[in-house]
Design a protein around this motif. Sequence first.
Motif, PDB file in Angstrom:
ATOM      1  N   GLU A  96      -3.643   1.488  -2.025  1.00 23.96           N
ATOM      2  CA  GLU A  96      -5.065   1.620  -2.203  1.00 23.96           C
ATOM      3  C   GLU A  96      -5.732   2.116  -0.930  1.00 23.96           C
ATOM      4  O   GLU A  96      -6.755   2.711  -1.089  1.00 23.96           O
ATOM      5  CB  GLU A  96      -5.517   0.043  -2.271  1.00 23.96           C
ATOM      6  CG  GLU A  96      -6.874  -0.375  -2.528  1.00 23.96           C
ATOM      7  CD  GLU A  96      -6.938  -1.892  -2.671  1.00 23.96           C
ATOM      8  OE1 GLU A  96      -8.019  -2.376  -1.947  1.00 23.96           O
ATOM      9  OE2 GLU A  96      -6.368  -2.347  -3.492  1.00 23.96           O
ATOM     10  N   TYR A  97      -5.074   1.790   0.140  1.00 17.96           N
ATOM     11  CA  TYR A  97      -5.526   2.237   1.334  1.00 17.96           C
ATOM     12  C   TYR A  97      -5.575   3.933   1.702  1.00 17.96           C
ATOM     13  O   TYR A  97      -6.694   4.355   1.934  1.00 17.96           O
ATOM     14  CB  TYR A  97      -4.633   1.765   2.649  1.00 17.96           C
ATOM     15  CG  TYR A  97      -5.192   2.372   3.925  1.00 17.96           C
ATOM     16  CD1 TYR A  97      -6.470   2.130   4.543  1.00 17.96           C
ATOM     17  CD2 TYR A  97      -4.154   3.440   4.573  1.00 17.96           C
ATOM     18  CE1 TYR A  97      -6.844   2.953   5.714  1.00 17.96           C
ATOM     19  CE2 TYR A  97      -4.549   4.229   5.683  1.00 17.96           C
ATOM     20  CZ  TYR A  97      -5.960   3.998   6.270  1.00 17.96           C
ATOM     21  OH  TYR A  97      -6.172   4.861   7.359  1.00 17.96           O
ATOM     22  N   SER A 142      -8.127   5.592  -0.701  1.00 15.80           N
ATOM     23  CA  SER A 142      -9.337   5.642   0.052  1.00 15.80           C
ATOM     24  C   SER A 142      -9.540   6.471   1.022  1.00 15.80           C
ATOM     25  O   SER A 142     -10.535   7.074   1.358  1.00 15.80           O
ATOM     26  CB  SER A 142      -9.799   4.106   0.413  1.00 15.80           C
ATOM     27  OG  SER A 142      -9.152   4.110   1.527  1.00 15.80           O
ATOM     28  N   GLN A 143      -8.390   7.148   1.783  1.00 12.90           N
ATOM     29  CA  GLN A 143      -8.386   8.064   2.676  1.00 12.90           C
ATOM     30  C   GLN A 143      -8.170   9.237   2.164  1.00 12.90           C
ATOM     31  O   GLN A 143      -8.108  10.424   2.913  1.00 12.90           O
ATOM     32  CB  GLN A 143      -7.146   7.776   3.654  1.00 12.90           C
ATOM     33  CG  GLN A 143      -7.397   6.474   4.398  1.00 12.90           C
ATOM     34  CD  GLN A 143      -8.914   6.404   5.013  1.00 12.90           C
ATOM     35  OE1 GLN A 143      -8.987   7.250   6.089  1.00 12.90           O
ATOM     36  NE2 GLN A 143      -9.752   5.388   4.954  1.00 12.90           N
TER      37      GLN A 143
END
Length: 95
Positions: free
Chosen positions: A69-70, A73-74
């Motif tokens: 998820e992180y 998002s990046q």
Amino acid sequence: MELLDVLKSGNYELVDVREPLELEMDGEIVGAKNIPLGEVEDRKEEFMSLEKPVVIFCRSGNRSGKALEYLTSQGLKDGYNGGGWAQLKEIIESL
């Protein structure tokens, strides 16, 4: 593409987000790179520079889900939650 399709292709990078002690205790998947979840943010460029789909896994799929998820998002485009290491290892060995 689905995770199973990626695994069948044989063209992927495996990243284990468990802690090193867990690898020693539980076992590991040969060829997987270990980047503990707590280091993912600081080492995100290692993920971004990979040319192949990235399959992230942990003990149960929870931490790998957070890492994915992180990273998504990046800007990570081709990432997959491989779930728990034991099940993933079984799938890879059966292909």
